[in-house]
Motif scaffolding. Structure first.
Motif, PDB file in Angstrom:
ATOM      1  N   THR A  81      31.608 -50.947  44.344  1.00  0.00           N
ATOM      2  CA  THR A  81      32.219 -52.285  44.374  1.00  0.00           C
ATOM      3  C   THR A  81      32.360 -52.680  45.836  1.00  0.00           C
ATOM      4  O   THR A  81      32.259 -51.840  46.719  1.00  0.00           O
ATOM      5  N   GLY A  82      32.607 -53.945  46.071  1.00  0.00           N
ATOM      6  CA  GLY A  82      32.848 -54.360  47.445  1.00  0.00           C
ATOM      7  C   GLY A  82      32.371 -55.761  47.715  1.00  0.00           C
ATOM      8  O   GLY A  82      31.704 -56.385  46.901  1.00  0.00           O
ATOM      9  N   ASP A  83      32.721 -56.200  48.898  1.00  0.00           N
ATOM     10  CA  ASP A  83      32.500 -57.574  49.316  1.00  0.00           C
ATOM     11  C   ASP A  83      31.631 -57.535  50.569  1.00  0.00           C
ATOM     12  O   ASP A  83      31.597 -56.532  51.261  1.00  0.00           O
ATOM     13  N   ILE A  84      30.910 -58.617  50.846  1.00  0.00           N
ATOM     14  CA  ILE A  84      30.070 -58.590  52.052  1.00  0.00           C
ATOM     15  C   ILE A  84      30.415 -59.722  53.014  1.00  0.00           C
ATOM     16  O   ILE A  84      29.721 -59.949  53.985  1.00  0.00           O
ATOM     17  N   SER A  85      31.522 -60.428  52.746  1.00  0.00           N
ATOM     18  CA  SER A  85      31.725 -61.669  53.498  1.00  0.00           C
ATOM     19  C   SER A  85      32.383 -61.487  54.853  1.00  0.00           C
ATOM     20  O   SER A  85      31.875 -61.954  55.858  1.00  0.00           O
ATOM     21  N   THR A  86      33.494 -60.781  54.907  1.00  0.00           N
ATOM     22  CA  THR A  86      34.222 -60.700  56.171  1.00  0.00           C
ATOM     23  C   THR A  86      33.966 -59.351  56.833  1.00  0.00           C
ATOM     24  O   THR A  86      33.756 -58.356  56.147  1.00  0.00           O
ATOM     25  N   PRO A  87      33.990 -59.310  58.179  1.00  0.00           N
ATOM     26  CA  PRO A  87      33.704 -58.046  58.856  1.00  0.00           C
ATOM     27  C   PRO A  87      34.593 -56.898  58.396  1.00  0.00           C
ATOM     28  O   PRO A  87      34.144 -55.779  58.241  1.00  0.00           O
ATOM     29  N   ALA A  88      35.882 -57.211  58.133  1.00  0.00           N
ATOM     30  CA  ALA A  88      36.800 -56.139  57.756  1.00  0.00           C
ATOM     31  C   ALA A  88      36.422 -55.525  56.412  1.00  0.00           C
ATOM     32  O   ALA A  88      36.660 -54.356  56.171  1.00  0.00           O
ATOM     33  N   ASP A 107      37.821 -56.316  43.750  1.00  0.00           N
ATOM     34  CA  ASP A 107      36.832 -56.078  44.815  1.00  0.00           C
ATOM     35  C   ASP A 107      35.534 -56.864  44.672  1.00  0.00           C
ATOM     36  O   ASP A 107      34.794 -57.008  45.643  1.00  0.00           O
ATOM     37  N   ILE A 108      35.209 -57.306  43.457  1.00  0.00           N
ATOM     38  CA  ILE A 108      33.927 -57.998  43.280  1.00  0.00           C
ATOM     39  C   ILE A 108      34.169 -59.500  43.264  1.00  0.00           C
ATOM     40  O   ILE A 108      34.787 -60.023  42.329  1.00  0.00           O
ATOM     41  N   PRO A 109      33.698 -60.188  44.291  1.00  0.00           N
ATOM     42  CA  PRO A 109      33.907 -61.635  44.299  1.00  0.00           C
ATOM     43  C   PRO A 109      33.104 -62.296  43.176  1.00  0.00           C
ATOM     44  O   PRO A 109      31.962 -61.893  42.911  1.00  0.00           O
ATOM     45  N   LYS A 119      33.272 -55.744  55.161  1.00  0.00           N
ATOM     46  CA  LYS A 119      31.812 -55.673  55.066  1.00  0.00           C
ATOM     47  C   LYS A 119      31.408 -54.338  54.459  1.00  0.00           C
ATOM     48  O   LYS A 119      31.855 -53.294  54.883  1.00  0.00           O
ATOM     49  N   ASN A 120      30.578 -54.432  53.474  1.00  0.00           N
ATOM     50  CA  ASN A 120      30.217 -53.245  52.736  1.00  0.00           C
ATOM     51  C   ASN A 120      28.694 -53.107  52.774  1.00  0.00           C
ATOM     52  O   ASN A 120      27.989 -53.784  52.036  1.00  0.00           O
ATOM     53  N   ASP A 121      28.218 -52.244  53.684  1.00  0.00           N
ATOM     54  CA  ASP A 121      26.769 -52.115  53.874  1.00  0.00           C
ATOM     55  C   ASP A 121      26.059 -51.652  52.608  1.00  0.00           C
ATOM     56  O   ASP A 121      24.912 -52.006  52.370  1.00  0.00           O
ATOM     57  N   SER A 122      26.738 -50.818  51.801  1.00  0.00           N
ATOM     58  CA  SER A 122      26.101 -50.308  50.587  1.00  0.00           C
ATOM     59  C   SER A 122      25.742 -51.457  49.660  1.00  0.00           C
ATOM     60  O   SER A 122      24.624 -51.549  49.159  1.00  0.00           O
ATOM     61  N   ILE A 123      26.720 -52.346  49.434  1.00  0.00           N
ATOM     62  CA  ILE A 123      26.495 -53.477  48.537  1.00  0.00           C
ATOM     63  C   ILE A 123      25.561 -54.485  49.189  1.00  0.00           C
ATOM     64  O   ILE A 123      24.710 -55.087  48.540  1.00  0.00           O
ATOM     65  N   ALA A 124      25.725 -54.665  50.507  1.00  0.00           N
ATOM     66  CA  ALA A 124      24.955 -55.697  51.207  1.00  0.00           C
ATOM     67  C   ALA A 124      23.461 -55.389  51.210  1.00  0.00           C
ATOM     68  O   ALA A 124      22.653 -56.288  51.003  1.00  0.00           O
ATOM     69  N   TYR A 125      23.084 -54.107  51.451  1.00  0.00           N
ATOM     70  CA  TYR A 125      21.639 -53.850  51.497  1.00  0.00           C
ATOM     71  C   TYR A 125      21.185 -52.465  51.027  1.00  0.00           C
ATOM     72  O   TYR A 125      20.098 -52.345  50.478  1.00  0.00           O
ATOM     73  N   HIS A 126      21.978 -51.417  51.201  1.00  0.00           N
ATOM     74  CA  HIS A 126      21.491 -50.082  50.797  1.00  0.00           C
ATOM     75  C   HIS A 126      21.186 -50.039  49.292  1.00  0.00           C
ATOM     76  O   HIS A 126      20.217 -49.411  48.871  1.00  0.00           O
ATOM     77  N   PHE A 127      22.061 -50.663  48.492  1.00  0.00           N
ATOM     78  CA  PHE A 127      21.844 -50.670  47.037  1.00  0.00           C
ATOM     79  C   PHE A 127      21.139 -51.938  46.565  1.00  0.00           C
ATOM     80  O   PHE A 127      20.538 -51.940  45.487  1.00  0.00           O
ATOM     81  N   LEU A 128      21.234 -53.007  47.370  1.00  0.00           N
ATOM     82  CA  LEU A 128      20.594 -54.268  46.967  1.00  0.00           C
ATOM     83  C   LEU A 128      19.072 -54.113  46.947  1.00  0.00           C
ATOM     84  O   LEU A 128      18.402 -54.523  45.985  1.00  0.00           O
ATOM     85  N   GLY A 129      18.532 -53.510  48.021  1.00  0.00           N
ATOM     86  CA  GLY A 129      17.075 -53.334  48.107  1.00  0.00           C
ATOM     87  C   GLY A 129      16.514 -52.650  46.868  1.00  0.00           C
ATOM     88  O   GLY A 129      15.666 -53.220  46.155  1.00  0.00           O
ATOM     89  N   PRO A 130      16.983 -51.429  46.535  1.00  0.00           N
ATOM     90  CA  PRO A 130      16.465 -50.754  45.341  1.00  0.00           C
ATOM     91  C   PRO A 130      16.565 -51.595  44.072  1.00  0.00           C
ATOM     92  O   PRO A 130      15.648 -51.624  43.259  1.00  0.00           O
ATOM     93  N   ARG A 131      17.695 -52.299  43.910  1.00  0.00           N
ATOM     94  CA  ARG A 131      17.870 -53.086  42.680  1.00  0.00           C
ATOM     95  C   ARG A 131      16.814 -54.191  42.598  1.00  0.00           C
ATOM     96  O   ARG A 131      16.214 -54.402  41.546  1.00  0.00           O
ATOM     97  N   VAL A 132      16.585 -54.891  43.715  1.00  0.00           N
ATOM     98  CA  VAL A 132      15.617 -55.991  43.713  1.00  0.00           C
ATOM     99  C   VAL A 132      14.187 -55.441  43.577  1.00  0.00           C
ATOM    100  O   VAL A 132      13.374 -55.996  42.844  1.00  0.00           O
ATOM    101  N   TRP A 133      13.883 -54.350  44.272  1.00  0.00           N
ATOM    102  CA  TRP A 133      12.529 -53.778  44.187  1.00  0.00           C
ATOM    103  C   TRP A 133      12.198 -53.376  42.754  1.00  0.00           C
ATOM    104  O   TRP A 133      11.097 -53.591  42.273  1.00  0.00           O
ATOM    105  N   MET A 134      13.188 -52.769  42.081  1.00  0.00           N
ATOM    106  CA  MET A 134      12.932 -52.328  40.704  1.00  0.00           C
ATOM    107  C   MET A 134      12.798 -53.518  39.765  1.00  0.00           C
ATOM    108  O   MET A 134      12.026 -53.488  38.812  1.00  0.00           O
TER     109      MET A 134
END
Lengths: 38, 627
Positions: free
Chosen positions: B120-127, B505-507, B129-144
């Motif tokens: 879970t997590g948010d990607i909007s504010t620096p405090a 946690d999930i906007p 910022k959740n890199d996992s949600i923003a791109y580490h897990f986003l890439g695999p989900r979109v590629w699949m």
């Protein structure tokens, strides 16, 4: 010995920093400096 | 039962990694211990699987492709059965001391439980910022979902090398969205194996190696870089594997192996390029001062290793060059003058560089700041990116004594050169605590060597103070890790808490649930750059990324994007008031109908798509679970 002093200094500084940054530490500091906590 | 697939997927991936990695067995230097061999084979296997999936994924990336790539699991099981006898004999010889063994069991138990929490997590504010949600897990989900591995245009960080993220695809495919989180256990385990091997090669006894790994496992900075979707532990493993091979380099095959691991480091993170330059400097020093080879031979060996490393890493950089116009995307300052990349204009690229520079400024960049690093990383770690929790007291308190212990040890001098260069390049680039893991591993090894020295020269007071230093470091680290994992463990135990956490946690959770569960939704338009598109199970278009990416060539504003609804072929629009940006869809806009609304979120149905949705829906495959 110097080695003992060095280790003691680092341990002591850790506790001082940790205590000062803790809620209790902030309260104590506020009491000493007569500052009001937000 | 909801956790079993994630655990099984991880088990399968480990055996698959062993299956692939065992191909490297003939290249391993003979002097390596069993611990080294296990670590190198696991790391090598993960690198090979990630690279293979990436290469195949450039053409076709279906679940069948992923399952086919996991077939070496059978070979992995056979290898484990065949070599388990000698391995367990050697591991038993290490005789784990009770305290570090208990600490490791605690850390792994906490990590395992916490790792099973749904991301879970948010990607909007620096405090937040959740890199996992923003791109580490986003890439695999979109590629699949797209059945092809391409950079996600609205998230430039998905274009970075992604050996570990492609491994995540296998994990998600087998075990669902919880599986990459549980992979933290394997990531940490592999890092600790390579650390133990290095420690013993530098003269640590079996017992001391256990203390080294206990110290590393309880360094909050190392732990932070290992959890969630972070790839830094595996990256550090590749870099340290290169150093470990260098310590026992003996023939041409060792240099090839060095190149393979250097290539995997570059295929995991861009910083691997810098790490490879550092490893090359260490290779020169090893060749000249340890092996005492002639210059011509040294250059030949290093050229061979560099050629291999370049070939292994090349796919990632060539793909970016071909598709995005720059081998490194988002571009570092030096390359942005030479290449003009797509999606990110010059201003956005410059803004990204400024942001990286600002966030990675640490506590300054002067010589004085560099000299004070050991003290500041110990006492003020939170002033560094990803630094909260710190590195413990041992590197600063006991590490300096290792200079005396190791003063005549040539390999330790090479390790010292590695630390100096790695720390220096980290200091002048991005001072992110996670990027320092290779140095922190060596700092822990130095700390334990220093501990041994202190016990020798001050058997009473010094011994007690040194033990207190180690104890404080470990206990504080365990406390920080437990605090970090508390919510994760709670959500694993309690479904009620898990749901409450999602709500918090999930906007726009309500909108995502509406869109994901509604079969007529085929493709969604996200207008706000800070909407975490990871949570969308449906195909989507996001015209603007959070780093200034502009996906549609003729749309630099939301109004312009809305004017292209017909060409975008979206069925729905998610419009939100979020991160300082208001609603973008005008009231009473023709061609759209409000179908769902909640606080700060509105979903519109695009009317002209009504006839197309059913036909398109048949082609949209519902991906694995999120909620």
């Amino acid at each position: 010995m110097l080695v003992d002093l060095w280790l003691f200094a680092i341990l002591a500084s850790f506790f001082v920093v940790r205590v000062l940054h803790s809620k209790v530490g902030e309260r104590v500091l506020a009491m000493i400096t007569k500052r009001h906590l937000p | 039962m909801r956790f079993v697939p994630a655990i099984l997927a991880n088990l399968v991936l480990i055996f698959v990694a062993i299956g692939y990695g065992s191909v490297l067995w003939p290249l391993l230097p003979r002097k390596l211990t069993q611990v080294d061999r296990i670590a190198l084979i696991l790391l090598g296997g993960l690198g090979m699987l990630g690279t293979l999936l990436f290469l195949v994924g450039q053409v076709w990336f279906s679940r069948a492709v992923i399952i086919a790539s996991l077939l070496p699991v059978v070979w992995g099981v056979a290898v484990v059965i065949r070599h388990s006898g000698p391995m367990f004999t050697e591991i038993r010889k290490l005789r784990p001391p009770l305290i570090p063994a208990a600490i490791l069991v605690t850390v792994f138990a906490v990590t395992g439980f916490g790792g099973l929490a749904a991301p879970t997590g948010d990607i909007s504010t620096p405090a937040l910022k959740n890199d996992s949600i923003a791109y580490h897990f986003l890439g695999p989900r979109v590629w699949m979902r797209d059945r092809i591995i391409r950079p996600v245009p609205d998230e430039c960080l998905t274009a970075m090398p992604a050996i570990v993220e492609t491994d995540y695809c296998a994990l998600i495919s087998l075990g669902g969205s919880r599986a990459p989180g549980f992979f933290t256990v394997a990531r940490l385990g592999i890092l600790l194996l390579i650390a133990a091997g290095l420690a013993m090669r530098l003269g640590a006894s079996g017992s001391e190696a256990w203390w080294v790994v206990a110290l590393i496992a309880t360094m909050p900075v190392v732990y932070n870089g290992t959890t969630g979707g972070f790839v830094d532990a595996i990256y550090a493993g590749y870099v340290l594997a290169g150093l470990r091979i260098l310590f026992d380099v003996e023939s041409r095959s060792s240099w090839i192996l060095l190149g393979i691991f250097g290539g995997f480091a570059m295929g995991t993170k861009y910083t691997g390029v810098i790490a490879w330059a550092v490893l090359l400097a260490c290779a020169f020093a090893t060749s000249a001062f340890v092996l005492k080879l002639k210059w011509r031979i040294t250059l030949t060996k290093i050229a061979l290793a560099t050629l291999v490393a370049g070939c292994v890493a090349a796919p990632w950089y060539l793909r970016n060059w071909a598709l995005l116009g720059n081998p490194m995307y988002p571009s570092p300052p030096l390359l942005s003058h030479l290449f003009h990349a797509q999606y990110m204009g010059e201003q956005a690229a410059r803004q990204f560089q400024v942001e990286v520079w600002r966030e990675g400024n640490g506590m300054g960049r002067t010589i004085w700041d560099f000299l004070l690093l050991p003290l500041r990383l110990t006492v003020h770690p939170a002033n560094f990116l990803d630094g909260p929790g710190g590195i413990g007291l041992v590197p600063l308190a006991l590490g300096p004594f290792a200079l005396l212990v190791f003063r005549w040890n040539l390999l330790a001098r090479i390790a010292g050169l590695f630390v100096l260069l790695q720390l220096g390049t980290w200091f002048i680039t991005e001072q992110d605590g996670r990027f320092l893991i290779p140095v922190l591993v060596l700092a822990a090894i130095a700390g334990v060597a220093g501990w041994r020295y202190v016990q020798g020269i001050s058997p009473r007071t010094g011994r007690a103070l040194a033990f207190a230093t180690v104890a404080v470091s470990i206990l504080y680290g365990v406390f920080m890790i437990a605090r970090y994992e508390t919510d994760n463990i709670h959500s694993v135990i309690s479904q009620k808490f898990e749901e409450a956490r999602r709500q918090e946690d999930i906007p726009f959770l309500a909108s995502f649930r509406f869109l994901n569960s509604n079969p007529s939704v085929t493709k969604v338009l996200f207008l706000n750059p800070d909407v975490p598109s990871y949570y969308s199970q449906k195909d989507y278009v996001k015209p603007f990324g959070r780093w200034g990416e502009q996906v549609l060539p003729n749309a630099s504003t939301a109004a312009q994007a809305l004017s292209q609804l017909a060409q975008l072929r979206v069925s729905d629009i998610l419009d939100v008031r979020w991160a300082g940006i208001g609603f973008e869809v005008p009231v009473n806009m023709p061609g759209v109908t409000l179908v769902f609304s909640a606080e700060n979120q509105r979903v519109y149905r695009v009317d002209q798509m009504a006839g197309l949705t059913n036909a398109r829906q048949a082609r949209v495959k519902r991906p694995a679970d999120i909620f």
